[in-house]
Every structure is written in C-alpha cells, then in structure tokens.
Design an enzyme around this catalytic site. Structure first.
Site, mmCIF file in Angstrom:
data_model
loop_
_atom_site.group_PDB
_atom_site.id
_atom_site.type_symbol
_atom_site.label_atom_id
_atom_site.label_comp_id
_atom_site.label_asym_id
_atom_site.label_seq_id
_atom_site.Cartn_x
_atom_site.Cartn_y
_atom_site.Cartn_z
ATOM 1 N N LYS A 106 77.185 -43.888 37.254
ATOM 2 C CA LYS A 106 77.398 -45.283 37.651
ATOM 3 C C LYS A 106 77.613 -46.211 36.461
ATOM 4 O O LYS A 106 78.267 -47.239 36.577
ATOM 5 C CB LYS A 106 76.215 -45.773 38.486
ATOM 6 C CG LYS A 106 76.194 -45.158 39.880
ATOM 7 C CD LYS A 106 75.322 -45.979 40.813
ATOM 8 C CE LYS A 106 75.520 -45.560 42.247
ATOM 9 N NZ LYS A 106 74.899 -44.250 42.534
ATOM 10 N N GLU A 128 75.481 -55.846 44.143
ATOM 11 C CA GLU A 128 74.608 -55.473 45.249
ATOM 12 C C GLU A 128 74.028 -54.113 44.912
ATOM 13 O O GLU A 128 74.592 -53.371 44.104
ATOM 14 C CB GLU A 128 75.395 -55.382 46.556
ATOM 15 C CG GLU A 128 76.118 -54.051 46.786
ATOM 16 C CD GLU A 128 77.201 -53.717 45.759
ATOM 17 O OE1 GLU A 128 77.793 -54.652 45.208
ATOM 18 O OE2 GLU A 128 77.438 -52.517 45.508
ATOM 19 N N SER A 394 76.395 -35.497 39.047
ATOM 20 C CA SER A 394 76.530 -36.953 38.936
ATOM 21 C C SER A 394 75.326 -37.660 38.326
ATOM 22 O O SER A 394 75.471 -38.724 37.745
ATOM 23 C CB SER A 394 76.826 -37.547 40.313
ATOM 24 O OG SER A 394 75.844 -37.154 41.252
HETATM 25 C C1 LIG Z 1 75.142 -43.484 43.632
HETATM 26 C C2 LIG Z 1 75.161 -42.056 43.328
HETATM 27 C C3 LIG Z 1 76.048 -41.162 43.967
HETATM 28 C C4 LIG Z 1 76.971 -41.574 45.082
HETATM 29 O O1 LIG Z 1 77.935 -42.502 44.737
HETATM 30 P P1 LIG Z 1 79.484 -42.129 44.599
HETATM 31 O O2 LIG Z 1 80.142 -43.451 44.521
HETATM 32 O O3 LIG Z 1 79.877 -41.330 45.805
HETATM 33 O O4 LIG Z 1 79.613 -41.330 43.361
HETATM 34 C C5 LIG Z 1 76.051 -39.835 43.583
HETATM 35 N N1 LIG Z 1 75.214 -39.381 42.631
HETATM 36 C C6 LIG Z 1 74.343 -40.195 42.001
HETATM 37 C C7 LIG Z 1 73.443 -39.612 40.972
HETATM 38 C C8 LIG Z 1 74.275 -41.544 42.329
HETATM 39 O O5 LIG Z 1 73.396 -42.345 41.700
#
Ligand SMILES: *Cc1c(COP(=O)(O)O)cnc(C)c1O
Length: 417
Positions: A106, A128, A394
């Site tokens: 993010k 938000e 992610s």
């Molecule tokens: C917020 C988040 C997501 C989901 O958001 P996307 O916009 O689909 O990437 C996925 N993995 C983590 C670790 C997150 O914090």
C-alpha cells in the site's frame, strides 16, 4: 454480459498492454468511468490531467524513484522458497511486498499520490481506511512529504483496529470517526468524498486501491506496477526464464494489478487473482466479487459488485479485513471478461492454513490477505506439477496476530487448497 468476439478480446488486450486503456472517459472496455457528483468533476478532471503529466515527467519519476529506494526500501526482494517448493512439487518465488515500509504494497500508492498532491499544490490530504492499513500508509507518506492528513474511519473499525488508529495519530494524522451509515469502510469512503466536495481545490483525496472514479484505477495501477516490473526483471535475472504463473490476492485489486500489468504481454504466463472465498459460497459469506458478482456502479465506477436479491450492496465476509470489500477495480473486471486473468477464490480456512505453512517452512509470516494467493498457488502446483510460480506476497502478518491468536497453530493443516 457483453458478448465479445475473440478478435474484440485480443484488441482489448493489445490496448491494455499498450496502456491505451483506460480511454479519456476512464473506460476499460465496458467497465470503469467516472460516476461522481457534478461538484467533483472539475477536481477529477484536474487530477487526471495532472497525473498524466507528472507520471510522464522524468523529474517527477526520479524524485519518486529516490523515495521508493531510500524510504520505502525498494526494490523489495524476490525470495526462492525451497522447503515450500519441495512440499508442493513446484518452484516457488515470493515477491516480498511484506518487506516494504509499513509492511505492505500500500505504501507504493500512498507515497506516489502524496508526492503527486504536493506537486499539484494541495494543502491537505484526505483519505479513508477500513482496517487501517491504507490509513497508516497514507499517514506515513504525508508525514514524509510534509502535508497534513485527515483519515476517515468507521466507528466500528476504529474499535476493531485500535492499534492502527494510534499509529496514524502518532504519525501526525487526524483520524475522524464516521458514525453514519454502516460505520465501516463504505461509510468512511462516503465521508471522505463529502469532505473533498467541500474543498476540492486545496484538498487531495488519496484513494487506497485500484477502484473509484477515473483517474484512480489508472493512477493506482501506474504506481503499483513497480511490483511487476521489478519481479519480472528479478526472476529473469535469477533463472533466465519467466514463470509459468503469477498469482496475487484481490481485494480492490491494487497489488494484483501492480504485479499483473507488466506481465500482460507475456502470453506464456498464466495470471491468477485469488479472491476471498470466506466461509462459503452463499451471498454474504465471502468477498468473491468477480467469481459471483454482477455489474453495477459503486464508489464512482462501473465494475463487478456483490448485490443482494433487492439490488442492495451486499455485506461481505472474509477473515482478512483487506479483502472484505463488495467491489473490485474495473481493470480486473475487463481482464476477466477477455479471459487474460483467471479469478479463483480461497476460503478463510485455506488462508489460515497457508499462513501456518509458509511461516513454519520459510520463516515468513504472511498477511492473511497474501495467504489467499499462497492457497491459490498451492492449488496451481497440484494441477500443474513442477511449474515455476511467482506469488505476490502483498504484506506481512504481524497486524493479523489478534485474529491468528484465535486459531491454534496447525488447526487447519488438514485443509487442502
Ligand atoms: C489492503 C491489502 C490487500 C488488498 O488490497 P488490494 O488493493 O486488493 O491489493 C492485500 N494485501 C494486503 C497485505 C493489504 O494490506
């Protein structure tokens, strides 16, 4: 749903690869667009022009790259995972967004947009947040760039995610409790838009995923594509070949589009997005928007959505807060329509099992969101033994400890992906 010929699909894919989409109206084929109040249209148009100009500006890109390197910690590692690979009978590589500053992908978007806001002359940032992860990334980026930040957060989420509220405040951000509507993410997005409408010249709205009205899905894709560009380069350098599959989890779709977009033209790579299958297939028990949703408008874009029988937006469920959203970015809706990306889902139990499996095998505690991608990869390895798989990891799982602590270690080891 729209009937497209094979030629139409090939042409749409070509346009996506050439970055001719979204078009001037923000359309990805039938999806996307700009469904926003009249009062916001000038601000969205200014932002579109500003974003296109700055993203093409070498000076802006150099400043962004310097911050991504020295402050975010990019490039993030590409890690081979030999123990897991042996267990799955595959060759598995992880693109480690968990190692990025604040613990997830993010920050790539938050930093890029904060820098953009500064160059566009904004005096304050509005954002938000649901679980608080985007709020923390926005708060950190705003502190770094030197802009005041206001984060709208549902009252219920503030209780559930108290440590992230504290984190944002320590980073100098003002957190505003939203007591209207569902008192969670959806109401927080409405409040953030309301604030922006009141002051669209001096405020900048920093949206957290590849959703919303044009230009956000485009802007977020451009800022997150650093994931796929780095991963493509790293895996070629490490093994001289591209992977058979690249797999990422999909909430709003930002980390997945960031990994996938630079790989769209590599026709030999299967691309698989994994949504939250939650506790089952019934409406309300999951957040598998692309698997089970229908088209409609939410938060400024025409995309796939989860509705109930009365056409109301459906409450969703996932063990991972970051995937718990009834919509999805319009570019994913198009990628599904033209068949370039397949969308699977993984259940809560499969994700919990994957957290334990990666942690014990490789010493990496993944976020529950990312664990959905791991579960999808495990299934791919079973269907295609011996394949090389690139997984978009992610984020890190430290934030999930309160949830994980409710489940005994190894409790889901018997659950197959
Ligand atoms: C917020 C988040 C997501 C989901 O958001 P996307 O916009 O689909 O990437 C996925 N993995 C983590 C670790 C997150 O914090």
């Amino acid at each position: 749903m729209t009937d497209l010929s094979a030629d139409d699909k090939a042409e749409l894919l070509r346009q996506l690869i050439a970055r001719e989409l979204p078009d001037e109206l923000g359309r990805f084929g039938p999806f996307g667009g700009r469904y926003a109040p009249e009062t916001l249209m000038p601000a969205l148009q200014r932002l579109t022009a500003g974003a296109q100009q700055l993203l093409a500006d070498p000076d802006f890109q150099a400043e962004l790259a310097a911050e991504l390197g020295s402050w975010v910690g990019r490039p993030t590692a590409l890690t081979p995972v030999p123990t897991l690979s042996a267990r799955w009978n595959a060759e598995v590589w992880l693109k480690r967004e968990d190692l990025a500053h604040t613990g997830a992908h993010k920050i790539n978007n938050a930093l890029g947009q904060a820098l953009l806001a500064k160059h566009l002359g904004a005096k304050r940032i509005i954002a938000e947040t649901g679980a608080g992860q985007h709020g923390v990334a926005a708060a950190a980026a705003c502190a770094r760039i030197g802009l005041p930040c206001v984060v709208y957060m549902g009252e219920i989420d503030m209780e559930r995610q108290a440590p992230n509220v504290d984190r944002m405040r320590r980073l100098g951000t003002q957190v505003v409790a939203v007591t209207s509507g569902d008192r969670t993410l959806r109401a927080a997005i409405d409040e953030a838009f309301r604030d922006w409408v009141a002051d669209p010249r001096d405020s900048y709205y920093l949206l957290g995923s590849a959703v919303g009205p044009h230009p956000y899905p485009y802007l977020v894709r451009e800022l997150q594509s650093v994931i796929g560009r780095e991963a493509r380069h790293q895996i070629l350098a490490a093994c001289g070949e591209l992977p058979d599959a690249a797999i990422a989890c999909v909430g709003g779709g930002s980390n997945a589009i960031g990994l996938f977009h630079p790989l769209l033209g590599d026709s030999g790579i299967r691309l698989i997005g994994v949504e939250a299958g939650g506790r089952g297939e019934a409406l309300g028990d999951n957040s598998a928007t692309l698997a089970t949703g229908r088209p409609g408008v939410l938060h400024g874009a025409y995309s796939m959505l989860l509705f109930d029988a009365d056409g109301q937006i459906q409450e969703t469920h996932s063990v991972s807060a970051g995937l718990d959203y009834p919509g999805v970015g319009p570019e994913h809706a198009l990628l599904k329509l033209i068949g370039r990306v397949d969308y699977w889902s993984a259940t809560d139990e499969q994700a919990l099992a994957a957290v334990d499996e990666l942690s014990a095998a490789e010493g990496i505690l993944p976020a529950l969101e990312s664990a959905h991608a791991l579960a999808g990869a495990k299934r791919f390895a079973r269907e295609y033994p011996g394949s090389r798989i690139l997984i978009g990891l992610s984020g890190r799982g430290d934030k999930d400890m309160p949830t994980l602590s409710q489940h005994e270690v190894g409790a889901y080891a018997h659950v197959a992906s």
